[in-house]
Design a protein around this motif. Structure first.
Motif, PDB file in Angstrom:
ATOM      1  N   TRP A 184       0.800  -1.216   0.000  1.00 21.24           N
ATOM      2  CA  TRP A 184       0.000   0.000   0.000  1.00 21.24           C
ATOM      3  C   TRP A 184       0.835   1.269   0.000  1.00 21.24           C
ATOM      4  CZ3 TRP A 184      -4.570  -0.331  -1.810  1.00 21.24           C
ATOM      5  CH2 TRP A 184      -5.271  -1.532  -1.686  1.00 21.24           C
ATOM      6  N   LEU A 185       2.028   1.235   0.586  1.00 21.59           N
ATOM      7  CA  LEU A 185       2.900   2.409   0.550  1.00 21.59           C
ATOM      8  C   LEU A 185       3.308   2.711  -0.894  1.00 21.59           C
ATOM      9  CD1 LEU A 185       4.497   4.624   1.947  1.00 21.59           C
ATOM     10  CD2 LEU A 185       6.367   2.974   2.229  1.00 21.59           C
ATOM     11  N   ALA A 186       3.639   1.673  -1.656  1.00 24.17           N
ATOM     12  CA  ALA A 186       4.001   1.864  -3.061  1.00 24.17           C
ATOM     13  C   ALA A 186       2.816   2.396  -3.858  1.00 24.17           C
ATOM     14  CB  ALA A 186       4.494   0.551  -3.657  1.00 24.17           C
ATOM     15  N   VAL A 187       1.633   1.892  -3.582  1.00 24.37           N
ATOM     16  CA  VAL A 187       0.420   2.368  -4.254  1.00 24.37           C
ATOM     17  C   VAL A 187       0.218   3.848  -3.965  1.00 24.37           C
ATOM     18  CG1 VAL A 187      -2.092   2.174  -4.331  1.00 24.37           C
ATOM     19  CG2 VAL A 187      -0.686   0.099  -4.242  1.00 24.37           C
ATOM     20  N   ALA A 188       0.296   4.229  -2.712  1.00 23.49           N
ATOM     21  CA  ALA A 188       0.074   5.622  -2.325  1.00 23.49           C
ATOM     22  C   ALA A 188       1.105   6.555  -2.953  1.00 23.49           C
ATOM     23  CB  ALA A 188       0.100   5.752  -0.801  1.00 23.49           C
ATOM     24  N   LEU A 189       2.371   6.167  -2.912  1.00 29.27           N
ATOM     25  CA  LEU A 189       3.414   7.010  -3.493  1.00 29.27           C
ATOM     26  C   LEU A 189       3.253   7.145  -5.004  1.00 29.27           C
ATOM     27  CD1 LEU A 189       6.533   5.825  -1.464  1.00 29.27           C
ATOM     28  CD2 LEU A 189       5.274   7.977  -1.225  1.00 29.27           C
ATOM     29  N   PHE A 190       2.923   6.050  -5.670  1.00 28.91           N
ATOM     30  CA  PHE A 190       2.709   6.104  -7.113  1.00 28.91           C
ATOM     31  C   PHE A 190       1.556   7.046  -7.454  1.00 28.91           C
ATOM     32  CE2 PHE A 190       0.145   4.740 -10.713  1.00 28.91           C
ATOM     33  CZ  PHE A 190       1.055   4.931 -11.737  1.00 28.91           C
ATOM     34  N   TYR A 191       0.420   6.889  -6.786  1.00 30.96           N
ATOM     35  CA  TYR A 191      -0.748   7.692  -7.132  1.00 30.96           C
ATOM     36  C   TYR A 191      -0.558   9.166  -6.812  1.00 30.96           C
ATOM     37  CZ  TYR A 191      -3.666   4.104  -8.975  1.00 30.96           C
ATOM     38  OH  TYR A 191      -4.175   3.138  -9.780  1.00 30.96           O
ATOM     39  N   VAL A 192       0.102   9.495  -5.732  1.00 36.96           N
ATOM     40  CA  VAL A 192       0.366  10.908  -5.436  1.00 36.96           C
ATOM     41  C   VAL A 192       1.217  11.509  -6.547  1.00 36.96           C
ATOM     42  CG1 VAL A 192       1.583  12.481  -3.885  1.00 36.96           C
ATOM     43  CG2 VAL A 192       0.046  10.744  -2.957  1.00 36.96           C
ATOM     44  N   GLN A 193       2.267  10.800  -6.948  1.00 37.35           N
ATOM     45  CA  GLN A 193       3.124  11.293  -8.023  1.00 37.35           C
ATOM     46  C   GLN A 193       2.347  11.391  -9.333  1.00 37.35           C
ATOM     47  OE1 GLN A 193       6.504   8.826  -8.851  1.00 37.35           O
ATOM     48  NE2 GLN A 193       6.758   9.683 -10.876  1.00 37.35           N
ATOM     49  N   TYR A 194       1.607  10.362  -9.668  1.00 39.51           N
ATOM     50  CA  TYR A 194       0.848  10.315 -10.918  1.00 39.51           C
ATOM     51  C   TYR A 194      -0.187  11.438 -10.983  1.00 39.51           C
ATOM     52  CZ  TYR A 194      -1.873   8.204 -14.710  1.00 39.51           C
ATOM     53  OH  TYR A 194      -2.532   7.957 -15.878  1.00 39.51           O
ATOM     54  N   LEU A 195      -0.911  11.638  -9.907  1.00 44.43           N
ATOM     55  CA  LEU A 195      -1.938  12.679  -9.881  1.00 44.43           C
ATOM     56  C   LEU A 195      -1.339  14.071  -9.954  1.00 44.43           C
ATOM     57  CD1 LEU A 195      -4.322  11.105  -7.232  1.00 44.43           C
ATOM     58  CD2 LEU A 195      -4.639  11.166  -9.715  1.00 44.43           C
ATOM     59  N   LEU A 196      -0.203  14.279  -9.297  1.00 43.79           N
ATOM     60  CA  LEU A 196       0.448  15.593  -9.374  1.00 43.79           C
ATOM     61  C   LEU A 196       0.947  15.890 -10.785  1.00 43.79           C
ATOM     62  CD1 LEU A 196       2.388  15.722  -5.990  1.00 43.79           C
ATOM     63  CD2 LEU A 196       0.410  17.099  -6.671  1.00 43.79           C
ATOM     64  N   VAL A 197       1.470  14.876 -11.466  1.00 48.51           N
ATOM     65  CA  VAL A 197       1.933  15.072 -12.849  1.00 48.51           C
ATOM     66  C   VAL A 197       0.748  15.424 -13.746  1.00 48.51           C
ATOM     67  CG1 VAL A 197       2.880  13.870 -14.862  1.00 48.51           C
ATOM     68  CG2 VAL A 197       4.018  13.680 -12.651  1.00 48.51           C
ATOM     69  N   VAL A 198      -0.351  14.701 -13.621  1.00 47.20           N
ATOM     70  CA  VAL A 198      -1.538  15.010 -14.423  1.00 47.20           C
ATOM     71  C   VAL A 198      -2.038  16.410 -14.094  1.00 47.20           C
ATOM     72  CG1 VAL A 198      -3.957  14.393 -14.810  1.00 47.20           C
ATOM     73  CG2 VAL A 198      -2.223  12.606 -14.722  1.00 47.20           C
ATOM     74  N   LEU A 199      -2.062  16.752 -12.828  1.00 52.84           N
ATOM     75  CA  LEU A 199      -2.538  18.070 -12.413  1.00 52.84           C
ATOM     76  C   LEU A 199      -1.691  19.189 -13.009  1.00 52.84           C
ATOM     77  CD1 LEU A 199      -4.429  19.753 -10.525  1.00 52.84           C
ATOM     78  CD2 LEU A 199      -2.621  19.556  -8.816  1.00 52.84           C
ATOM     79  N   PHE A 200      -0.370  19.103 -12.889  1.00 49.48           N
ATOM     80  CA  PHE A 200       0.485  20.209 -13.296  1.00 49.48           C
ATOM     81  C   PHE A 200       0.762  20.267 -14.793  1.00 49.48           C
ATOM     82  CE2 PHE A 200       1.432  20.277  -8.744  1.00 49.48           C
ATOM     83  CZ  PHE A 200       1.259  21.628  -8.522  1.00 49.48           C
ATOM     84  N   PHE A 201       0.661  19.138 -15.490  1.00 48.84           N
ATOM     85  CA  PHE A 201       0.944  19.155 -16.926  1.00 48.84           C
ATOM     86  C   PHE A 201      -0.312  19.137 -17.788  1.00 48.84           C
ATOM     87  CE2 PHE A 201       5.064  17.647 -15.357  1.00 48.84           C
ATOM     88  CZ  PHE A 201       5.888  18.560 -16.005  1.00 48.84           C
ATOM     89  N   ALA A 202      -1.474  18.816 -17.243  1.00 51.48           N
ATOM     90  CA  ALA A 202      -2.681  18.749 -18.064  1.00 51.48           C
ATOM     91  C   ALA A 202      -3.803  19.645 -17.533  1.00 51.48           C
ATOM     92  CB  ALA A 202      -3.176  17.297 -18.141  1.00 51.48           C
ATOM     93  N   VAL A 203      -4.108  19.550 -16.263  1.00 47.96           N
ATOM     94  CA  VAL A 203      -5.282  20.249 -15.742  1.00 47.96           C
ATOM     95  C   VAL A 203      -5.009  21.750 -15.576  1.00 47.96           C
ATOM     96  CG1 VAL A 203      -6.866  20.422 -13.792  1.00 47.96           C
ATOM     97  CG2 VAL A 203      -6.157  18.182 -14.626  1.00 47.96           C
ATOM     98  N   LEU A 204      -3.977  22.099 -14.845  1.00 45.02           N
ATOM     99  CA  LEU A 204      -3.733  23.520 -14.581  1.00 45.02           C
ATOM    100  C   LEU A 204      -3.419  24.334 -15.832  1.00 45.02           C
ATOM    101  CD1 LEU A 204      -1.830  23.393 -11.177  1.00 45.02           C
ATOM    102  CD2 LEU A 204      -4.228  23.904 -11.607  1.00 45.02           C
ATOM    103  N   PRO A 205      -2.613  23.824 -16.776  1.00 41.78           N
ATOM    104  CA  PRO A 205      -2.409  24.628 -17.991  1.00 41.78           C
ATOM    105  C   PRO A 205      -3.687  24.841 -18.802  1.00 41.78           C
ATOM    106  CG  PRO A 205      -0.682  22.985 -17.786  1.00 41.78           C
ATOM    107  CD  PRO A 205      -1.699  22.681 -16.737  1.00 41.78           C
ATOM    108  N   SER A 206      -4.634  23.926 -18.689  1.00 45.73           N
ATOM    109  CA  SER A 206      -5.862  24.078 -19.460  1.00 45.73           C
ATOM    110  C   SER A 206      -6.833  25.060 -18.831  1.00 45.73           C
ATOM    111  CB  SER A 206      -6.540  22.718 -19.645  1.00 45.73           C
ATOM    112  OG  SER A 206      -7.066  22.281 -18.421  1.00 45.73           O
ATOM    113  N   THR A 207      -6.588  25.467 -17.581  1.00 42.84           N
ATOM    114  CA  THR A 207      -7.511  26.370 -16.892  1.00 42.84           C
ATOM    115  C   THR A 207      -7.019  27.814 -16.863  1.00 42.84           C
ATOM    116  OG1 THR A 207      -6.523  25.922 -14.731  1.00 42.84           O
ATOM    117  CG2 THR A 207      -8.388  24.535 -15.414  1.00 42.84           C
ATOM    118  N   THR A 208      -5.877  28.097 -17.459  1.00 48.20           N
ATOM    119  CA  THR A 208      -5.371  29.472 -17.431  1.00 48.20           C
ATOM    120  C   THR A 208      -5.834  30.277 -18.614  1.00 48.20           C
ATOM    121  OG1 THR A 208      -3.322  28.820 -18.519  1.00 48.20           O
ATOM    122  CG2 THR A 208      -3.335  28.906 -16.099  1.00 48.20           C
TER     123      THR A 208
END
Length: 69
Positions: free
Chosen positions: A45-69
């Motif tokens: 579960w630690l590996a799952v949590a670390l992977f998803y936090v990293q994955y979600l942050l990458v999606v957030l900063f490279f896809a979601v936030l640039p599309s909202t500016t």
């Protein structure tokens, strides 16, 4: 900062729902049949949590936030 938190929450909710649907229902039999002996017996579960936090942050900063500016 509020925009980042709202985006992270939205991305997290969508990805958790889609992942639960995909891994838990749609493709569960496929993965069990084709990857059965390669899969771990217990989830790390630690590996799952670390992977998803990293994955979600990458999606957030490279896809979601640039599309909202």
């Amino acid at each position: 900062m509020v925009r980042i938190l709202k985006g992270f929450l939205a991305v997290t909710l969508v990805f958790v729902a889609l992942d639960m649907l995909w891994l838990g229902w749609i493709a569960a039999d496929f993965y069990n049949e084709n990857l059965g002996p390669l899969r771990a017996e217990q989830t790390v579960w630690l590996a799952v949590a670390l992977f998803y936090v990293q994955y979600l942050l990458v999606v957030l900063f490279f896809a979601v936030l640039p599309s909202t500016t």
